[in-house]
Write a protein that holds these residues in place. Sequence first.
Motif, PDB file in Angstrom:
ATOM      1  N   VAL A  94       0.849  -1.186   0.000  1.00 35.18           N
ATOM      2  CA  VAL A  94       0.000   0.000   0.000  1.00 35.18           C
ATOM      3  C   VAL A  94       0.889   1.241   0.000  1.00 35.18           C
ATOM      4  CG1 VAL A  94      -1.781   1.287   1.260  1.00 35.18           C
ATOM      5  CG2 VAL A  94      -1.815  -1.226   1.259  1.00 35.18           C
ATOM      6  N   TYR A  95       0.623   2.158  -0.938  1.00 33.61           N
ATOM      7  CA  TYR A  95       1.388   3.387  -1.083  1.00 33.61           C
ATOM      8  C   TYR A  95       0.465   4.599  -1.064  1.00 33.61           C
ATOM      9  CZ  TYR A  95       5.342   0.569  -2.690  1.00 33.61           C
ATOM     10  OH  TYR A  95       6.362  -0.337  -2.771  1.00 33.61           O
ATOM     11  N   PHE A  96       1.023   5.765  -0.708  1.00 31.02           N
ATOM     12  CA  PHE A  96       0.339   7.032  -0.902  1.00 31.02           C
ATOM     13  C   PHE A  96       1.386   8.098  -1.174  1.00 31.02           C
ATOM     14  CE2 PHE A  96       1.043   6.821   3.670  1.00 31.02           C
ATOM     15  CZ  PHE A  96       1.432   8.103   4.023  1.00 31.02           C
ATOM     16  N   MET A  97       0.942   9.210  -1.776  1.00 26.45           N
ATOM     17  CA  MET A  97       1.825  10.300  -2.159  1.00 26.45           C
ATOM     18  C   MET A  97       1.568  11.511  -1.291  1.00 26.45           C
ATOM     19  SD  MET A  97       3.966   9.760  -4.465  1.00 26.45           S
ATOM     20  CE  MET A  97       4.581  11.376  -4.688  1.00 26.45           C
ATOM     21  N   GLU A  98       2.623  12.282  -1.076  1.00 26.09           N
ATOM     22  CA  GLU A  98       2.503  13.580  -0.427  1.00 26.09           C
ATOM     23  C   GLU A  98       3.197  14.620  -1.292  1.00 26.09           C
ATOM     24  OE1 GLU A  98       2.383  12.431   4.290  1.00 26.09           O
ATOM     25  OE2 GLU A  98       4.236  13.250   3.469  1.00 26.09           O
ATOM     26  N   LEU A  99       2.587  15.787  -1.409  1.00 24.58           N
ATOM     27  CA  LEU A  99       3.228  16.950  -2.006  1.00 24.58           C
ATOM     28  C   LEU A  99       3.582  17.835  -0.829  1.00 24.58           C
ATOM     29  CD1 LEU A  99       3.920  18.311  -4.740  1.00 24.58           C
ATOM     30  CD2 LEU A  99       1.772  19.531  -4.525  1.00 24.58           C
ATOM     31  N   ALA A 100       4.866  18.088  -0.626  1.00 21.86           N
ATOM     32  CA  ALA A 100       5.324  18.746   0.605  1.00 21.86           C
ATOM     33  C   ALA A 100       6.374  19.804   0.303  1.00 21.86           C
ATOM     34  CB  ALA A 100       5.895  17.697   1.561  1.00 21.86           C
ATOM     35  N   VAL A 101       6.630  20.632   1.306  1.00 20.78           N
ATOM     36  CA  VAL A 101       7.735  21.585   1.255  1.00 20.78           C
ATOM     37  C   VAL A 101       8.693  21.220   2.383  1.00 20.78           C
ATOM     38  CG1 VAL A 101       6.423  23.473   0.248  1.00 20.78           C
ATOM     39  CG2 VAL A 101       6.528  23.270   2.711  1.00 20.78           C
ATOM     40  N   ALA A 102       9.982  21.462   2.159  1.00 14.04           N
ATOM     41  CA  ALA A 102      10.956  21.255   3.226  1.00 14.04           C
ATOM     42  C   ALA A 102      10.716  22.315   4.297  1.00 14.04           C
ATOM     43  CB  ALA A 102      12.373  21.360   2.676  1.00 14.04           C
ATOM     44  N   TYR A 103      10.726  21.898   5.557  1.00 14.96           N
ATOM     45  CA  TYR A 103      10.384  22.813   6.645  1.00 14.96           C
ATOM     46  C   TYR A 103      11.076  22.349   7.919  1.00 14.96           C
ATOM     47  CZ  TYR A 103       7.384  25.605   9.737  1.00 14.96           C
ATOM     48  OH  TYR A 103       6.916  26.492  10.656  1.00 14.96           O
ATOM     49  N   HIS A 104      11.960  23.170   8.473  1.00 17.68           N
ATOM     50  CA  HIS A 104      12.693  22.870   9.716  1.00 17.68           C
ATOM     51  C   HIS A 104      13.371  21.502   9.668  1.00 17.68           C
ATOM     52  CE1 HIS A 104      11.487  26.422  11.880  1.00 17.68           C
ATOM     53  NE2 HIS A 104      10.212  26.205  11.603  1.00 17.68           N
ATOM     54  N   GLY A 105      14.030  21.186   8.589  1.00 14.31           N
ATOM     55  CA  GLY A 105      14.765  19.931   8.465  1.00 14.31           C
ATOM     56  C   GLY A 105      13.886  18.720   8.230  1.00 14.31           C
ATOM     57  N   SER A 106      12.592  18.929   8.034  1.00 12.58           N
ATOM     58  CA  SER A 106      11.666  17.843   7.763  1.00 12.58           C
ATOM     59  C   SER A 106      10.766  18.288   6.605  1.00 12.58           C
ATOM     60  CB  SER A 106      10.849  17.533   9.021  1.00 12.58           C
ATOM     61  OG  SER A 106      10.070  16.373   8.817  1.00 12.58           O
ATOM     62  N   PHE A 107       9.574  17.739   6.539  1.00  8.70           N
ATOM     63  CA  PHE A 107       8.649  18.108   5.482  1.00  8.70           C
ATOM     64  C   PHE A 107       7.321  18.541   6.063  1.00  8.70           C
ATOM     65  CE2 PHE A 107      11.555  15.217   3.346  1.00  8.70           C
ATOM     66  CZ  PHE A 107      11.854  15.948   2.212  1.00  8.70           C
ATOM     67  N   PHE A 108       6.673  19.493   5.389  1.00  5.40           N
ATOM     68  CA  PHE A 108       5.347  19.966   5.748  1.00  5.40           C
ATOM     69  C   PHE A 108       4.434  19.613   4.577  1.00  5.40           C
ATOM     70  CE2 PHE A 108       1.905  22.993   6.094  1.00  5.40           C
ATOM     71  CZ  PHE A 108       1.642  23.002   7.447  1.00  5.40           C
ATOM     72  N   THR A 109       3.465  18.757   4.815  1.00  8.35           N
ATOM     73  CA  THR A 109       2.590  18.246   3.766  1.00  8.35           C
ATOM     74  C   THR A 109       1.548  19.274   3.353  1.00  8.35           C
ATOM     75  OG1 THR A 109       2.888  15.993   4.576  1.00  8.35           O
ATOM     76  CG2 THR A 109       0.983  16.396   3.164  1.00  8.35           C
ATOM     77  N   LEU A 110       1.478  19.538   2.042  1.00  8.54           N
ATOM     78  CA  LEU A 110       0.454  20.421   1.492  1.00  8.54           C
ATOM     79  C   LEU A 110      -0.722  19.630   0.935  1.00  8.54           C
ATOM     80  CD1 LEU A 110       2.745  22.932  -0.434  1.00  8.54           C
ATOM     81  CD2 LEU A 110       1.673  23.258   1.804  1.00  8.54           C
ATOM     82  N   LEU A 111      -0.431  18.540   0.246  1.00 11.84           N
ATOM     83  CA  LEU A 111      -1.459  17.667  -0.335  1.00 11.84           C
ATOM     84  C   LEU A 111      -1.089  16.218  -0.072  1.00 11.84           C
ATOM     85  CD1 LEU A 111      -1.803  19.278  -3.887  1.00 11.84           C
ATOM     86  CD2 LEU A 111      -3.340  19.595  -1.959  1.00 11.84           C
ATOM     87  N   ARG A 112      -2.102  15.380   0.077  1.00 12.23           N
ATOM     88  CA  ARG A 112      -1.871  13.949   0.277  1.00 12.23           C
ATOM     89  C   ARG A 112      -2.888  13.160  -0.527  1.00 12.23           C
ATOM     90  NH1 ARG A 112      -1.367  11.898   6.191  1.00 12.23           N
ATOM     91  NH2 ARG A 112       0.783  12.455   5.819  1.00 12.23           N
TER      92      ARG A 112
END
Length: 135
Positions: free
Chosen positions: A72-90
Amino acid sequence: MVQTSTSLFVYWEITQEFLDLARAALHEEFTGLWLRLMREGENGSEEVESRFITTHLTNGSHYFTGKKPYSVYFMELAVAYHGSFFTLLRSVSAFLPPAGRVEEKINSITTSPGITPPALPFAYSPTNLQCTRGE
């Protein structure tokens, strides 16, 4: 979307206005977006592949190949934020079918990601009945 037992197709559309809101709310300059392919496992989600996308590419598509069948897979559209990622869309979860005859049973198939990204600071909040932009 599932293409074969080892490949997925993803497409996205995001407005420049939404990206501008994200940039203003996160108070950081970001130069691009990340496509993050996540796989659901027994111990939660894990990133299996990521691709960098420039911010001017507000829509597009991509094939991910060579993935594990019967997963099972899913996608995230994210921006790099504080050394991690911040998800905008999933995306919703996609189940890759087995490549051949199934000899083992999957304990449970997750139909949606088990983790929830942090709330967008500029999104509508039905709980608070308000819309904010991170102010």
